[in-house]
Design a protein around this motif. Structure first.
Motif, PDB file in Angstrom:
ATOM      1  N   LEU A  54       0.808  -1.304  -0.103  1.00  0.00           N
ATOM      2  CA  LEU A  54      -0.039  -0.178  -0.040  1.00  0.00           C
ATOM      3  C   LEU A  54       0.816   1.218  -0.011  1.00  0.00           C
ATOM      4  O   LEU A  54       0.290   2.421  -0.038  1.00  0.00           O
ATOM      5  CB  LEU A  54      -0.917  -0.005   1.102  1.00  0.00           C
ATOM      6  CG  LEU A  54      -2.203  -1.024   0.964  1.00  0.00           C
ATOM      7  CD1 LEU A  54      -3.148  -0.812   2.358  1.00  0.00           C
ATOM      8  CD2 LEU A  54      -3.139  -0.355  -0.069  1.00  0.00           C
ATOM      9  N   ARG A  86       3.454   3.982  10.853  1.00  0.00           N
ATOM     10  CA  ARG A  86       2.952   3.026   9.914  1.00  0.00           C
ATOM     11  C   ARG A  86       1.513   2.850  10.132  1.00  0.00           C
ATOM     12  O   ARG A  86       0.877   2.667   9.053  1.00  0.00           O
ATOM     13  CB  ARG A  86       3.696   1.651  10.499  1.00  0.00           C
ATOM     14  CG  ARG A  86       3.482   0.411   9.481  1.00  0.00           C
ATOM     15  CD  ARG A  86       4.446  -0.470   9.404  1.00  0.00           C
ATOM     16  NE  ARG A  86       3.976  -1.401   8.447  1.00  0.00           N
ATOM     17  CZ  ARG A  86       4.184  -1.170   6.986  1.00  0.00           C
ATOM     18  NH1 ARG A  86       4.808  -0.430   6.380  1.00  0.00           N
ATOM     19  NH2 ARG A  86       3.476  -2.329   6.331  1.00  0.00           N
ATOM     20  N   ASP A 118     -14.514  -1.110  14.804  1.00  0.00           N
ATOM     21  CA  ASP A 118     -15.174  -0.789  16.257  1.00  0.00           C
ATOM     22  C   ASP A 118     -14.080   0.217  17.061  1.00  0.00           C
ATOM     23  O   ASP A 118     -14.353   1.037  18.105  1.00  0.00           O
ATOM     24  CB  ASP A 118     -15.663  -1.646  17.241  1.00  0.00           C
ATOM     25  CG  ASP A 118     -14.828  -2.578  17.462  1.00  0.00           C
ATOM     26  OD1 ASP A 118     -13.474  -2.664  17.015  1.00  0.00           O
ATOM     27  OD2 ASP A 118     -15.208  -3.731  18.509  1.00  0.00           O
ATOM     28  N   ALA A 171     -17.069  -5.381  14.410  1.00  0.00           N
ATOM     29  CA  ALA A 171     -16.484  -5.900  16.002  1.00  0.00           C
ATOM     30  C   ALA A 171     -15.226  -6.578  15.700  1.00  0.00           C
ATOM     31  O   ALA A 171     -14.745  -7.063  14.962  1.00  0.00           O
ATOM     32  CB  ALA A 171     -17.690  -6.485  16.719  1.00  0.00           C
ATOM     33  N   THR A 172     -14.939  -7.046  17.013  1.00  0.00           N
ATOM     34  CA  THR A 172     -13.758  -8.220  17.053  1.00  0.00           C
ATOM     35  C   THR A 172     -14.067  -9.245  16.330  1.00  0.00           C
ATOM     36  O   THR A 172     -15.166  -9.975  16.649  1.00  0.00           O
ATOM     37  CB  THR A 172     -13.284  -8.459  18.663  1.00  0.00           C
ATOM     38  OG1 THR A 172     -12.914  -7.328  19.131  1.00  0.00           O
ATOM     39  CG2 THR A 172     -12.213  -9.572  18.602  1.00  0.00           C
TER      40      THR A 172
HETATM   41  N1  LIG Z   1      -9.456  -8.546  13.003  1.00  0.00           N
HETATM   42  C1  LIG Z   1     -10.252  -7.657  13.832  1.00  0.00           C
HETATM   43  O1  LIG Z   1     -10.584  -8.125  14.955  1.00  0.00           O
HETATM   44  C2  LIG Z   1     -10.888  -6.565  13.347  1.00  0.00           C
HETATM   45  C3  LIG Z   1     -11.926  -5.693  13.863  1.00  0.00           C
HETATM   46  C4  LIG Z   1     -12.118  -4.598  13.151  1.00  0.00           C
HETATM   47  C5  LIG Z   1     -11.880  -4.398  11.869  1.00  0.00           C
HETATM   48  N2  LIG Z   1     -10.778  -5.004  11.194  1.00  0.00           N
HETATM   49  C6  LIG Z   1     -10.428  -4.610   9.884  1.00  0.00           C
HETATM   50  O2  LIG Z   1     -10.639  -5.490   8.948  1.00  0.00           O
HETATM   51  C7  LIG Z   1      -9.745  -5.683   8.035  1.00  0.00           C
HETATM   52  C8  LIG Z   1      -9.039  -7.133   8.037  1.00  0.00           C
HETATM   53  O3  LIG Z   1      -8.422  -7.497   9.124  1.00  0.00           O
HETATM   54  P1  LIG Z   1      -7.876  -8.775   9.428  1.00  0.00           P
HETATM   55  O4  LIG Z   1      -8.314  -9.347  10.774  1.00  0.00           O
HETATM   56  O5  LIG Z   1      -8.242  -9.898   8.223  1.00  0.00           O
HETATM   57  O6  LIG Z   1      -6.328  -8.431   9.421  1.00  0.00           O
HETATM   58  P2  LIG Z   1      -5.065  -9.382   8.907  1.00  0.00           P
HETATM   59  O7  LIG Z   1      -4.055  -8.675   9.638  1.00  0.00           O
HETATM   60  O8  LIG Z   1      -5.589 -10.842   9.106  1.00  0.00           O
HETATM   61  O9  LIG Z   1      -4.848  -9.260   7.397  1.00  0.00           O
HETATM   62  C9  LIG Z   1      -4.435  -7.775   7.005  1.00  0.00           C
HETATM   63  C10 LIG Z   1      -3.853  -7.882   5.629  1.00  0.00           C
HETATM   64  O10 LIG Z   1      -3.434  -6.804   5.379  1.00  0.00           O
HETATM   65  C11 LIG Z   1      -2.143  -7.096   4.300  1.00  0.00           C
HETATM   66  N3  LIG Z   1      -1.412  -5.864   4.625  1.00  0.00           N
HETATM   67  C12 LIG Z   1      -0.727  -5.244   5.756  1.00  0.00           C
HETATM   68  N4  LIG Z   1       0.224  -4.276   5.478  1.00  0.00           N
HETATM   69  C13 LIG Z   1      -0.105  -4.069   4.197  1.00  0.00           C
HETATM   70  C14 LIG Z   1       0.567  -3.293   3.174  1.00  0.00           C
HETATM   71  N5  LIG Z   1       1.410  -2.451   3.457  1.00  0.00           N
HETATM   72  N6  LIG Z   1       0.267  -3.435   1.837  1.00  0.00           N
HETATM   73  C15 LIG Z   1      -0.567  -4.324   1.464  1.00  0.00           C
HETATM   74  N7  LIG Z   1      -1.139  -5.246   2.165  1.00  0.00           N
HETATM   75  C16 LIG Z   1      -0.846  -5.247   3.610  1.00  0.00           C
HETATM   76  C17 LIG Z   1      -1.541  -8.217   5.209  1.00  0.00           C
HETATM   77  O11 LIG Z   1      -0.641  -8.952   4.358  1.00  0.00           O
HETATM   78  C18 LIG Z   1      -2.740  -9.074   5.489  1.00  0.00           C
HETATM   79  O12 LIG Z   1      -3.189  -9.826   4.318  1.00  0.00           O
HETATM   80  C19 LIG Z   1      -8.860  -4.557   8.528  1.00  0.00           C
HETATM   81  O13 LIG Z   1      -9.206  -3.619   7.627  1.00  0.00           O
HETATM   82  C20 LIG Z   1      -8.942  -4.628  10.030  1.00  0.00           C
HETATM   83  O14 LIG Z   1      -8.693  -3.202  10.318  1.00  0.00           O
HETATM   84  C21 LIG Z   1     -10.186  -6.308  11.780  1.00  0.00           C
END
Ligand SMILES: NC(=O)c1ccc[n+]([C@@H]2O[C@H](COP(=O)([O-])OP(=O)(O)OC[C@H]3O[C@@H](n4cnc5c(N)ncnc54)[C@H](O)[C@@H]3O)[C@@H](O)[C@H]2O)c1
Length: 333
Positions: A54, A86, A118, A171-172
């Protein structure tokens, strides 16, 4: 529908790729160059995989070519020693670069869905219980603020370039592979040890001004084993509560945000149909794994609950999974 999925190897991303492939969509999966988790996409031989960080505009521009829809999941999540910049570079400016990629690609984009959190509602001290989408978003931590900036940047670009967008606030997220770790003594030891991070912790408001919570936990746990099922209560004995979101419901909600005409221009909380109380979470773990259950009293209450009525009424979102469903699909700890 030709869909670019960013963060495609993530907890949600790999499940979203599966959801889209099952629905017959043409999928372009964006992964980090050299991503060690790339094999999570091997069950989908017909998708296209593109490598882009990104931070890399030319690579993002290439990834955005010839797509009609975007599901933006890639993010910097909360990880111990992540440098502050970051969170902003990935979650805010990374979202901007992706939107620029969509604009540079030139083709009409039919829907851009951003996964938000959240965490934008100040999870350590939520401004309301339950939280509707109209609750104040004042995160006061780097992750939540980065995600909120991502939302604002999306709204701005959508207005400038007529991009039909939708935002989902999760949510989580609970995946069956990880759920068996939750509501354990060892799990709460890890969470409460974040108190030592002070304001570097995303839920610092919860810990602020409190005595040493790890000591309180350990004093009441005594000799209990680390895998003991544990829930926390407030000083009145009422269990803490939190909204969870099974990853299968997360991808159903994302799919609706991507395809339902009503979704355009709105943000939607996504969570299970009701919050999980710590009493219930610990009981599920105790039953499933045959371990003892303990409730441990903390000096403060905590409730982080999402109201999902908007997603239900506008999108027809109907979550199917409770915490126990994630556990029942998982083997012994
Ligand atoms: N897991 C949770 O509890 C939760 C809760 C609320 C919101 N979210 C949101 O949901 C989305 C997915 O979360 P997740 O749990 O699957 O996260 P995860 O950490 O499992 O996956 C994140 C992905 O982003 C990619 N990534 C990270 N930095 C990057 C970069 N610089 N360039 C390109 N790709 C990059 C990673 O390789 C990975 O595939 C995120 O946007 C997160 O903010 C997650």
């Amino acid at each position: 529908m030709r869909v670019l999925v960013t963060g495609a190897t993530g907890r949600v991303g790999a499940n979203m790729v599966r959801r889209l492939v099952t629905a017959g969509a043409d999928v372009k999966a964006m992964v980090l160059p050299g991503d060690p988790l790339r094999s999570k996409l091997s069950p989908f031989p017909d998708i296209e995989i593109v490598e882009a960080d990104l931070g890399d505009q030319p690579a993002i521009d290439a990834a955005c070519k010839n797509v009609t829809h975007v599901v933006h999941l890639a993010a910097q999540l909360i990880r111990g020693d992540t440098p502050v910049d970051r969170f902003y570079d990935v979650n805010a400016f990374g979202t901007l670069r992706l939107l620029e990629g969509v604009v540079h690609a030139g083709g009409p984009i039919e829907r851009f869905v951003l996964a938000s959190s959240d965490g934008t509602y100040r999870p350590g001290a939520p401004p309301a219980v339950p939280l509707t989408e109209d609750a104040p978003q004042e995160p006061a931590d780097y992750y939540g603020t980065g995600k909120l900036l991502g939302e604002l940047i999306l709204r701005n670009h959508a207005a400038q370039y007529d991009i039909p967008f939708s935002i989902t606030r999760f949510a989580t997220v609970v995946s069956p592979e990880e759920a068996g770790d939750m509501f354990r003594l060892g799990f709460w030891r890890r969470v409460l040890s974040w108190q030592a991070l002070g304001k570097d912790c995303h839920i610092w408001q919860l810990f602020d001004g409190q005595p040493n919570l790890l000591k309180i936990l350990d004093a009441q746990a005594g000799e209990a084993a680390g895998d003991t099922a544990v829930g926390l209560t407030g000083p009145d004995g009422a269990p803490w509560t939190l909204s969870l979101l099974d990853v299968r419901d997360a991808v159903d909600g994302l799919y609706l945000a991507l395809t339902e005409p009503e979704a355009v221009g709105h943000a939607f909380n996504l969570a299970a149909s009701r919050p999980t109380s710590h009493d219930e979470g610990a009981a599920v773990i105790a039953d499933a794994y045959g371990v003892p259950k303990l409730m441990i009293e903390m000096p403060m209450a905590h409730h982080l609950e999402l109201d999902i009525r908007r997603a239900r009424t506008m999108l027809g979102f109907e979550p199917r999974c409770e915490f126990r469903d994630a556990i029942s699909e998982f083997g012994p700890w």
